[in-house]
Write a protein that holds these residues in place. Structure first.
Motif, PDB file in Angstrom:
ATOM      1  N   LEU A 258      14.299  25.035  30.644  1.00  0.00           N
ATOM      2  CA  LEU A 258      12.796  25.300  30.428  1.00  0.00           C
ATOM      3  C   LEU A 258      12.638  26.757  31.024  1.00  0.00           C
ATOM      4  CD1 LEU A 258      11.400  22.092  32.230  1.00  0.00           C
ATOM      5  CD2 LEU A 258      11.477  22.662  29.675  1.00  0.00           C
ATOM      6  N   GLY A 259      13.211  27.260  32.016  1.00  0.00           N
ATOM      7  CA  GLY A 259      12.995  28.589  32.325  1.00  0.00           C
ATOM      8  C   GLY A 259      13.267  29.710  31.236  1.00  0.00           C
ATOM      9  N   GLN A 260      13.918  29.466  30.440  1.00  0.00           N
ATOM     10  CA  GLN A 260      14.415  30.309  29.301  1.00  0.00           C
ATOM     11  C   GLN A 260      13.444  30.150  28.150  1.00  0.00           C
ATOM     12  OE1 GLN A 260      18.271  29.026  28.120  1.00  0.00           O
ATOM     13  NE2 GLN A 260      19.454  30.011  29.726  1.00  0.00           N
ATOM     14  N   ARG A 261      12.573  29.096  28.069  1.00  0.00           N
ATOM     15  CA  ARG A 261      11.411  29.227  27.231  1.00  0.00           C
ATOM     16  C   ARG A 261      10.061  28.973  28.105  1.00  0.00           C
ATOM     17  NH1 ARG A 261      12.679  25.346  22.377  1.00  0.00           N
ATOM     18  NH2 ARG A 261      11.111  26.524  21.465  1.00  0.00           N
ATOM     19  N   ALA A 262       9.747  29.987  29.102  1.00  0.00           N
ATOM     20  CA  ALA A 262       8.963  29.986  29.956  1.00  0.00           C
ATOM     21  C   ALA A 262       7.334  30.096  29.370  1.00  0.00           C
ATOM     22  CB  ALA A 262       8.910  31.167  30.928  1.00  0.00           C
ATOM     23  N   GLU A 263       7.158  30.837  28.239  1.00  0.00           N
ATOM     24  CA  GLU A 263       5.788  31.002  27.665  1.00  0.00           C
ATOM     25  C   GLU A 263       5.464  29.646  27.178  1.00  0.00           C
ATOM     26  OE1 GLU A 263       3.430  33.527  24.310  1.00  0.00           O
ATOM     27  OE2 GLU A 263       5.284  34.162  25.029  1.00  0.00           O
ATOM     28  N   LEU A 264       6.366  28.872  26.476  1.00  0.00           N
ATOM     29  CA  LEU A 264       6.037  27.452  25.841  1.00  0.00           C
ATOM     30  C   LEU A 264       5.881  26.748  26.991  1.00  0.00           C
ATOM     31  CD1 LEU A 264       5.867  25.594  23.359  1.00  0.00           C
ATOM     32  CD2 LEU A 264       8.281  25.542  23.594  1.00  0.00           C
ATOM     33  N   VAL A 265       6.648  26.691  27.974  1.00  0.00           N
ATOM     34  CA  VAL A 265       6.724  25.543  28.986  1.00  0.00           C
ATOM     35  C   VAL A 265       5.078  25.712  29.786  1.00  0.00           C
ATOM     36  CG1 VAL A 265       7.506  24.743  31.328  1.00  0.00           C
ATOM     37  CG2 VAL A 265       9.011  25.369  29.291  1.00  0.00           C
ATOM     38  N   GLU A 266       4.951  27.140  30.100  1.00  0.00           N
ATOM     39  CA  GLU A 266       3.417  27.256  30.759  1.00  0.00           C
ATOM     40  C   GLU A 266       2.197  26.767  29.876  1.00  0.00           C
ATOM     41  OE1 GLU A 266       3.344  28.413  33.878  1.00  0.00           O
ATOM     42  OE2 GLU A 266       5.445  28.816  33.869  1.00  0.00           O
ATOM     43  N   ARG A 267       2.512  27.008  28.568  1.00  0.00           N
ATOM     44  CA  ARG A 267       1.334  26.232  27.647  1.00  0.00           C
ATOM     45  C   ARG A 267       1.466  24.779  27.696  1.00  0.00           C
ATOM     46  NH1 ARG A 267       2.879  29.876  23.651  1.00  0.00           N
ATOM     47  NH2 ARG A 267       3.897  28.272  22.679  1.00  0.00           N
ATOM     48  N   GLY A 268       2.490  24.246  27.977  1.00  0.00           N
ATOM     49  CA  GLY A 268       2.641  22.945  28.402  1.00  0.00           C
ATOM     50  C   GLY A 268       1.954  22.470  29.412  1.00  0.00           C
ATOM     51  N   ARG A 269       2.413  23.237  30.536  1.00  0.00           N
ATOM     52  CA  ARG A 269       1.757  22.937  32.071  1.00  0.00           C
ATOM     53  C   ARG A 269       0.219  22.989  31.999  1.00  0.00           C
ATOM     54  NH1 ARG A 269       4.989  26.614  36.161  1.00  0.00           N
ATOM     55  NH2 ARG A 269       3.754  25.340  37.651  1.00  0.00           N
ATOM     56  N   ARG A 270      -0.155  23.978  31.312  1.00  0.00           N
ATOM     57  CA  ARG A 270      -1.969  23.822  31.147  1.00  0.00           C
ATOM     58  C   ARG A 270      -2.464  22.776  30.359  1.00  0.00           C
ATOM     59  NH1 ARG A 270      -0.446  29.648  30.437  1.00  0.00           N
ATOM     60  NH2 ARG A 270      -0.358  29.316  28.310  1.00  0.00           N
ATOM     61  N   ALA A 271      -1.679  22.443  29.450  1.00  0.00           N
ATOM     62  CA  ALA A 271      -2.217  21.431  28.584  1.00  0.00           C
ATOM     63  C   ALA A 271      -2.114  19.807  29.341  1.00  0.00           C
ATOM     64  CB  ALA A 271      -1.233  21.258  27.409  1.00  0.00           C
ATOM     65  N   THR A 272      -1.268  19.819  30.443  1.00  0.00           N
ATOM     66  CA  THR A 272      -1.130  18.554  31.195  1.00  0.00           C
ATOM     67  C   THR A 272      -1.370  18.777  32.553  1.00  0.00           C
ATOM     68  OG1 THR A 272       1.186  19.203  31.384  1.00  0.00           O
ATOM     69  CG2 THR A 272       0.598  17.681  29.605  1.00  0.00           C
ATOM     70  N   ALA A 273      -2.550  19.745  32.839  1.00  0.00           N
ATOM     71  CA  ALA A 273      -2.797  20.229  34.322  1.00  0.00           C
ATOM     72  C   ALA A 273      -3.354  18.923  35.019  1.00  0.00           C
ATOM     73  CB  ALA A 273      -4.046  20.967  33.974  1.00  0.00           C
ATOM     74  N   ASP A 274      -4.060  17.869  34.340  1.00  0.00           N
ATOM     75  CA  ASP A 274      -4.113  16.942  35.159  1.00  0.00           C
ATOM     76  C   ASP A 274      -3.077  16.001  35.884  1.00  0.00           C
ATOM     77  OD1 ASP A 274      -7.046  17.304  34.767  1.00  0.00           O
ATOM     78  OD2 ASP A 274      -7.212  15.909  33.002  1.00  0.00           O
ATOM     79  N   LEU A 275      -2.183  15.730  34.918  1.00  0.00           N
ATOM     80  CA  LEU A 275      -1.097  15.344  35.500  1.00  0.00           C
ATOM     81  C   LEU A 275      -0.136  15.865  36.587  1.00  0.00           C
ATOM     82  CD1 LEU A 275       0.967  14.249  32.099  1.00  0.00           C
ATOM     83  CD2 LEU A 275      -0.441  12.524  33.779  1.00  0.00           C
ATOM     84  N   PHE A 276      -0.047  17.325  36.527  1.00  0.00           N
ATOM     85  CA  PHE A 276       0.425  18.241  37.371  1.00  0.00           C
ATOM     86  C   PHE A 276      -0.451  18.119  38.566  1.00  0.00           C
ATOM     87  CE2 PHE A 276       2.846  19.921  33.915  1.00  0.00           C
ATOM     88  CZ  PHE A 276       4.154  19.865  34.595  1.00  0.00           C
ATOM     89  N   ALA A 277      -1.791  18.026  38.540  1.00  0.00           N
ATOM     90  CA  ALA A 277      -2.655  17.828  39.714  1.00  0.00           C
ATOM     91  C   ALA A 277      -2.126  16.677  40.693  1.00  0.00           C
ATOM     92  CB  ALA A 277      -4.086  18.028  39.598  1.00  0.00           C
ATOM     93  N   GLY A 278      -2.046  15.507  39.793  1.00  0.00           N
ATOM     94  CA  GLY A 278      -1.814  14.353  40.386  1.00  0.00           C
ATOM     95  C   GLY A 278      -0.275  14.243  41.222  1.00  0.00           C
ATOM     96  N   ILE A 279       0.618  14.881  40.540  1.00  0.00           N
ATOM     97  CA  ILE A 279       2.099  14.989  41.162  1.00  0.00           C
ATOM     98  C   ILE A 279       1.953  16.006  42.219  1.00  0.00           C
ATOM     99  CG2 ILE A 279       4.228  16.103  40.577  1.00  0.00           C
ATOM    100  CD1 ILE A 279       3.911  15.281  37.668  1.00  0.00           C
ATOM    101  N   ILE A 280       1.392  17.126  42.303  1.00  0.00           N
ATOM    102  CA  ILE A 280       1.280  18.088  43.454  1.00  0.00           C
ATOM    103  C   ILE A 280       0.534  17.183  44.600  1.00  0.00           C
ATOM    104  CG2 ILE A 280      -0.070  20.038  44.219  1.00  0.00           C
ATOM    105  CD1 ILE A 280       0.299  21.264  41.253  1.00  0.00           C
ATOM    106  N   GLU A 299      -3.072  23.322  44.648  1.00  0.00           N
ATOM    107  CA  GLU A 299      -2.693  23.029  43.421  1.00  0.00           C
ATOM    108  C   GLU A 299      -2.494  24.570  42.760  1.00  0.00           C
ATOM    109  OE1 GLU A 299      -4.863  21.527  39.049  1.00  0.00           O
ATOM    110  OE2 GLU A 299      -5.530  20.756  40.933  1.00  0.00           O
ATOM    111  N   ARG A 300      -3.375  25.165  43.039  1.00  0.00           N
ATOM    112  CA  ARG A 300      -3.513  26.701  42.556  1.00  0.00           C
ATOM    113  C   ARG A 300      -2.137  27.611  42.992  1.00  0.00           C
ATOM    114  NH1 ARG A 300      -8.537  27.892  44.530  1.00  0.00           N
ATOM    115  NH2 ARG A 300      -7.629  29.761  45.678  1.00  0.00           N
ATOM    116  N   MET A 301      -1.920  27.631  44.279  1.00  0.00           N
ATOM    117  CA  MET A 301      -0.635  28.173  44.607  1.00  0.00           C
ATOM    118  C   MET A 301       0.567  27.810  43.870  1.00  0.00           C
ATOM    119  SD  MET A 301      -1.098  28.818  48.663  1.00  0.00           S
ATOM    120  CE  MET A 301      -1.372  26.952  49.358  1.00  0.00           C
ATOM    121  N   ILE A 302       0.614  26.403  43.672  1.00  0.00           N
ATOM    122  CA  ILE A 302       1.888  25.690  43.082  1.00  0.00           C
ATOM    123  C   ILE A 302       1.894  26.013  41.612  1.00  0.00           C
ATOM    124  CG2 ILE A 302       3.146  23.701  42.720  1.00  0.00           C
ATOM    125  CD1 ILE A 302       2.018  22.709  45.347  1.00  0.00           C
ATOM    126  N   GLU A 303       0.810  25.997  40.968  1.00  0.00           N
ATOM    127  CA  GLU A 303       0.796  26.274  39.782  1.00  0.00           C
ATOM    128  C   GLU A 303       0.971  27.570  39.115  1.00  0.00           C
ATOM    129  OE1 GLU A 303      -4.001  26.392  38.996  1.00  0.00           O
ATOM    130  OE2 GLU A 303      -2.850  24.567  38.119  1.00  0.00           O
TER     131      GLU A 303
END
Length: 414
Positions: A258-280, A299-303
């Protein structure tokens, strides 16, 4: 099945599909992470039923605009690691009052006239930055000289030069060297108290391991918060043993891919922000009714930590073992503090540290998770103030009773 249950099930399915689909576009490794993310979908399904995406986005923006957390700043400085990585730090100096020749009361910064008797150096955890000490910083501001710094590739510090040039992961020993560079630049003389949370505590241990003479000559106290001296490969993160073993086997490779495709993954993180908020939230706090502004701050620090940085640091925790280095602190006051329900570095790891430092004060905070200094700041600040009094960093009668109300113009002790 009731209509509400059916809606909840549909919401979970939708969230899981969105998460899995987003990550699948990052390749096979992305699909594995998609499964993990889907498992967290249930935690936010009800919210998705009752609160629209636009409303959730507005709520986050409102919290970002109104929350004072992370707004405290000090005198900025830069240090440089052995590989040339730029390390950002800030100094909060001791504030006092005296009278000038005309008898007019005026404020002056003690540190500009003479070195502070003791400097407290704060090292933050993985995927955080120096602002994670917000409440403690607000309480100690003006009372004792403090240095707060951002670990390499975190916060305002530069990306790790060695990692950028060679693609090699970070080691905890490297972080110990970084702490030495910050101390040399920000506090080259005088006694030190070292404070570290999670990865920051490991950084402190690595520093002690590498520079025992400096520890013997200058360190007068230490605080190890929610951290571990080793055996992190045994942590199950609150998951079933079979499941976590499977995740542990694939996660380093997943993160690297995932680190090698960082730009794509960051878009995915933004698209699933609610899920990540729950995990965090699950892995940061134990209190069910934690202040939403605090949760959003975390959440802001981690994301804000890029996925390739996450990947660079993760292997270091599996290899970390600084148990022997703890003996460097045997002759000074030590605070060992942990959240009782910490899923990231379970409290048993802090208990193990305390057993090796029998003269240390061990504090187990009930109803607290990994980010105990944000979740229960009054407990952490109180015990830290007591440690500083025992080291002589602050007078025993010093007031450090402000736990982060930055809306107030009052100063600790005044």
């Amino acid at each position: 099945m009731s209509e509400t249950s059916a809606q909840a099930t549909a919401a979970v399915t939708e969230a899981a599909a969105a998460a899995s689909g987003t990550w699948r576009r990052a390749g096979l490794a992305g699909a594995a992470v998609g499964v993990i993310a889907a498992g967290a979908a249930a935690g936010v399904a009800v919210e998705r039923l009752t609160v629209g995406r636009g409303m959730r986005r507005k709520a986050r923006l409102a919290l970002d605009a109104s929350g004072p957390y992370g707004s405290l700043r000090g005198l900025p400085g830069k240090a440089y690691a052995s590989d040339g990585t730029e390390l950002y730090y800030e100094v909060d100096e001791v504030e006092t009052e005296d009278a000038d020749a005309t008898g007019t009361r005026r404020r002056r910064l003690f540190g500009r006239k003479a070195p502070a008797p003791v400097t407290v150096v704060f090292s933050h955890g993985y995927c955080l930055n120096q602002d994670s000490w917000h409440f403690q910083r607000a309480a100690l501001r003006g009372v004792v000289q403090c240095v707060y710094w951002d670990q390499r590739s975190h916060g305002r510090s530069g990306r790790g030069v060695e990692q950028t040039e060679s693609g090699s992961p970070v080691s905890i020993d490297t972080l110990g060297g970084d702490l030495k560079a910050v101390i040399d630049a920000a506090a080259p003389e005088g006694p030190l108290v070292l404070v570290g949370h999670s990865m920051g505590g490991m950084t402190v241990m690595a520093f002690a391991d590498e520079y025992p003479d400096l520890v013997r000559d200058r360190v007068v106290g230490a605080a190890l918060v929610g951290t571990s001296s080793g055996r992190l490969g045994e942590v199950n993160y609150g998951l079933p043993v079979a499941g976590v073993n499977a995740v542990r086997r694939v996660l380093p490779g997943v993160l690297k891919a995932l680190g090698q495709r960082a730009e794509l993954v960051e878009r995915g993180r933004r698209a699933t922000a609610d899920l990540f908020a729950g995990i965090i939230k699950r892995y940061s706090f134990a209190t069910r009714d934690v202040d939403p502004a605090i949760a959003r701050f975390a959440e802001r620090m981690i994301e804000s930590t890029p996925i390739d940085v996450v990947a660079e640091f993760y292997p270091a925790f599996q290899e970390h073992d600084k148990t022997a280095a703890l003996s460097r602190f045997a002759q000074v006051p030590v605070l060992v503090l942990a959240g009782e329900q910490d899923l990231v570095t379970p409290s048993g790891h802090s208990e193990a540290i305390a057993e090796l430092l029998p003269d240390a004060e061990f504090v187990l905070v009930p109803d607290a998770g990994h980010l105990v200094m944000l979740e229960h700041p009054e407990v952490v600040t109180d015990r830290l103030a007591d440690l500083l009094a025992r080291t002589g960093a602050v007078p025993a009668a010093a007031t450090v009773g402000i736990y982060g109300d930055t809306g107030s113009t009052a100063r600790p002790g005044g």
